[in-house]
Design an enzyme around this catalytic site. Structure first.
Site, PDB file in Angstrom:
ATOM      1  N   ARG A  29       0.831  -1.204   0.000  1.00  9.23           N
ATOM      2  CA  ARG A  29       0.000   0.000   0.000  1.00  9.23           C
ATOM      3  C   ARG A  29       0.864   1.251   0.000  1.00  9.23           C
ATOM      4  O   ARG A  29       1.211   1.811   1.024  1.00  9.23           O
ATOM      5  CB  ARG A  29      -0.914  -0.017   1.240  1.00  9.23           C
ATOM      6  CG  ARG A  29      -1.781   1.214   1.407  1.00  9.23           C
ATOM      7  CD  ARG A  29      -2.801   1.377   0.324  1.00  9.23           C
ATOM      8  NE  ARG A  29      -3.802   0.314   0.364  1.00  9.23           N
ATOM      9  CZ  ARG A  29      -4.608   0.018  -0.676  1.00  9.23           C
ATOM     10  NH1 ARG A  29      -4.534   0.712  -1.813  1.00  9.23           N
ATOM     11  NH2 ARG A  29      -5.486  -0.974  -0.577  1.00  9.23           N
ATOM     12  N   GLN A  72      -8.035  -7.545  -8.196  1.00  7.95           N
ATOM     13  CA  GLN A  72      -8.130  -6.152  -8.644  1.00  7.95           C
ATOM     14  C   GLN A  72      -6.746  -5.663  -9.068  1.00  7.95           C
ATOM     15  O   GLN A  72      -5.742  -5.948  -8.415  1.00  7.95           O
ATOM     16  CB  GLN A  72      -8.684  -5.315  -7.482  1.00  7.95           C
ATOM     17  CG  GLN A  72      -8.282  -3.864  -7.472  1.00  7.95           C
ATOM     18  CD  GLN A  72      -9.461  -2.911  -7.338  1.00  7.95           C
ATOM     19  OE1 GLN A  72     -10.560  -3.170  -7.824  1.00  7.95           O
ATOM     20  NE2 GLN A  72      -9.242  -1.799  -6.668  1.00  7.95           N
ATOM     21  N   ARG A  77       1.421  -6.752  -9.502  1.00  7.90           N
ATOM     22  CA  ARG A  77       1.808  -6.121  -8.231  1.00  7.90           C
ATOM     23  C   ARG A  77       1.854  -7.102  -7.072  1.00  7.90           C
ATOM     24  O   ARG A  77       2.223  -6.716  -5.964  1.00  7.90           O
ATOM     25  CB  ARG A  77       0.882  -4.932  -7.908  1.00  7.90           C
ATOM     26  CG  ARG A  77      -0.550  -5.311  -7.643  1.00  7.90           C
ATOM     27  CD  ARG A  77      -1.393  -4.086  -7.290  1.00  7.90           C
ATOM     28  NE  ARG A  77      -2.749  -4.469  -6.929  1.00  7.90           N
ATOM     29  CZ  ARG A  77      -3.591  -3.704  -6.255  1.00  7.90           C
ATOM     30  NH1 ARG A  77      -3.225  -2.486  -5.856  1.00  7.90           N
ATOM     31  NH2 ARG A  77      -4.805  -4.107  -5.971  1.00  7.90           N
ATOM     32  N   HIS A 115       0.925   3.041 -10.414  1.00  9.53           N
ATOM     33  CA  HIS A 115       0.007   3.531  -9.374  1.00  9.53           C
ATOM     34  C   HIS A 115       0.771   4.362  -8.339  1.00  9.53           C
ATOM     35  O   HIS A 115       0.910   3.969  -7.177  1.00  9.53           O
ATOM     36  CB  HIS A 115      -0.654   2.317  -8.707  1.00  9.53           C
ATOM     37  CG  HIS A 115      -1.932   2.624  -8.005  1.00  9.53           C
ATOM     38  ND1 HIS A 115      -2.024   3.556  -7.013  1.00  9.53           N
ATOM     39  CD2 HIS A 115      -3.172   2.112  -8.167  1.00  9.53           C
ATOM     40  CE1 HIS A 115      -3.279   3.589  -6.585  1.00  9.53           C
ATOM     41  NE2 HIS A 115      -3.993   2.725  -7.267  1.00  9.53           N
ATOM     42  N   ASP A 154     -11.770   9.773  -7.257  1.00 13.56           N
ATOM     43  CA  ASP A 154     -11.354   8.570  -7.995  1.00 13.56           C
ATOM     44  C   ASP A 154     -11.762   8.770  -9.453  1.00 13.56           C
ATOM     45  O   ASP A 154     -12.893   8.497  -9.841  1.00 13.56           O
ATOM     46  CB  ASP A 154     -12.026   7.333  -7.373  1.00 13.56           C
ATOM     47  CG  ASP A 154     -11.427   6.024  -7.899  1.00 13.56           C
ATOM     48  OD1 ASP A 154     -10.543   6.095  -8.776  1.00 13.56           O
ATOM     49  OD2 ASP A 154     -11.857   4.958  -7.430  1.00 13.56           O
ATOM     50  N   GLU A 178      -1.647   8.830 -11.416  1.00 13.64           N
ATOM     51  CA  GLU A 178      -1.210   7.555 -11.984  1.00 13.64           C
ATOM     52  C   GLU A 178      -1.229   7.605 -13.512  1.00 13.64           C
ATOM     53  O   GLU A 178      -2.280   7.818 -14.111  1.00 13.64           O
ATOM     54  CB  GLU A 178      -2.159   6.450 -11.495  1.00 13.64           C
ATOM     55  CG  GLU A 178      -2.412   6.500  -9.988  1.00 13.64           C
ATOM     56  CD  GLU A 178      -3.670   5.740  -9.553  1.00 13.64           C
ATOM     57  OE1 GLU A 178      -4.111   4.841 -10.293  1.00 13.64           O
ATOM     58  OE2 GLU A 178      -4.212   6.053  -8.483  1.00 13.64           O
TER      59      GLU A 178
END
Ligand SMILES: O=P(O)(O)OC[C@H]1O[C@@H](O)[C@H](O)[C@@H](O)[C@@H]1O
Length: 277
Positions: free
Chosen positions: A52, A70, A75, A148, A193, A252
C-alpha cells in the site's frame, strides 16, 4: 521479507530508490534524503497482497477483474532482477526488472508475455521504461497497464494538479459518470477517484514534500488516474491508516480507458519521468 527482496539504487548525496521485488514495487525514492513517495504505516510486506504505497505496477488489468485480483497480478508476484544496479558513465544508476508468464499468471490470463521494467535514478529524476513483448506466433492479447504512484504530500488539500483542464474523466465516485474538467488546476477536498482521458504528456503537482513541485512526464500512457480515498474510504482499507489520507495523492500514468492490443511478435513501450522541481 528477506533482505534479498529489496534492491537499492544509490546515486550518492542521499539520493536513493528502493524496489521491493514483490510486484517490482518502488517503495522509496529519496532525493537529498527527502522521501518523495507515500507508503502507509500499515502497509503489509508479507508478499501476500499489494504494497500500500510507493509505485505498484498495475498489469494486465486495471480495476476489478473477473479472472483474478483487482489491478491484475503484476503487483502481487515476485519479479526477477534482469540487471542489478549499475552506475552509468553519467553517474546515474540503472537497474532492470522482468516478469514473464508462469503457471500462476496463466491460471488467470492464458498468455505468454515478457515484461521488462527499467529504472534509472538521476540527481532529481526517476525514469521508468516499460516494454511488454508478445512472444506468441499466433495469439494477440490485450491489457491495461498503469503506474500507481503514491506521492507523499504534507497536505493534499494544498496540492494543485496541472494538465487536466479540458479533459473528459470517468468519475468512479459517481457510478462512472463522464464529465469534462473545467478547472485550470485540479484540487482535492473529498473522496476522489477519476480516470482522466487523453491527458497531455505532462502534469505538475504543487506543494509536494518540502513545498516543492513534482513534474510527471509520460509517453504512451494516454490516461491519468487521480485518487484519494479520503476519510470514509480510508477506513475501508485494512492496510491504510484512517488519518493518512491528507498525506498522499495518487496521480497515476496509465493505459486504462482502452486496452493495448498486442499482436504476435510485437512489443509495446511506455515510459514515465518523475522530476523534483
Ligand atoms: O485498493 P487498491 O486495489 O490498491 O486500489 C486503490 C485504488 O486504485 C485506484 O487507481 C482506483 O482508481 C481506485 O478505484 C482504487 O480504489
Amino acid at each position: 521479507m528477506a533482505a534479498t527482496s529489496v534492491v537499492v539504487l544509490d546515486r550518492g548525496n542521499n539520493t536513493t530508490c528502493t524496489i521491493n521485488l514483490h510486484g517490482a514495487t518502488v517503495v522509496s525514492w529519496r532525493v537529498n534524503n527527502q522521501e518523495q513517495l507515500f507508503v502507509s504505516k500499515q502497509a503489509q510486506f508479507d508478499g501476500k497482497k499489494a504494497i500500500r504505497g510507493g509505485i505498484p505496477f498495475v498489469f494486465p488489468q486495471f480495476g476489478p477483474w473477473p479472472y483474478g485480483p483487482q489491478h491484475g497480478f503484476a503487483r502481487i508476484v515476485r519479479w526477477n532482477i534482469e540487471k542489478a544496479p549499475e552506475r552509468l558513465p553519467s553517474g546515474d544508476v540503472e537497474a532492470i526488472f522482468s516478469l514473464m508468464d508462469s503457471d500462476f499468471t496463466r491460471s488467470m490470463w492464458s498468455y505468454d508475455f515478457r515484461l521488462t521494467y527499467r529504472l534509472i535514478l538521476r540527481e532529481k529524476e526517476l525514469h521508468f521504461n516499460i516494454a511488454i513483448y508478445n512472444p506468441s506466433k499466433d495469439l494477440t492479447f490485450s491489457f491495461n497497464m498503469l503506474l500507481h504512484t503514491y506521492f507523499k504530500v504534507p497536505d493534499v488539500r494544498r496540492c494543485q494538479i496541472t494538465g487536466l483542464h479540458g479533459c473528459t474523466f470517468v468519475d468512479k465516485t459517481r457510478d462512472g459518470a463522464i464529465y469534462h474538467e473545467a478547472r485550470d488546476v485540479v484540487t482535492i477536498g473529498e473522496w476522489t477517484d477519476r480516470i482522466y482521458q487523453n491527458t497531455p504528456h505532462e502534469h505538475i503537482i504543487t506543494n509536494v514534500v518540502s513545498g516543492r513541485k513534482m513534474r510527471i512526464q509520460k509517453y504512451n500512457f494516454p490516461d491519468t488516474v487521480v485518487w484519494n480515498p479520503w476519510m470514509d474510504h480510508a477506513k475501508d482499507m485494512s492496510d491504510f491508516g484512517d488519518d493518512e489520507y491528507p498525506n498522499m495523492v495518487c496521480v497515476e500514468a496509465g493505459h486504462v480507458s482502452s486496452p493495448v492490443i498486442l499482436l504476435p511478435g510485437t512489443a509495446f513501450e511506455a515510459s514515465q519521468i518523475l522530476q523534483v522541481m
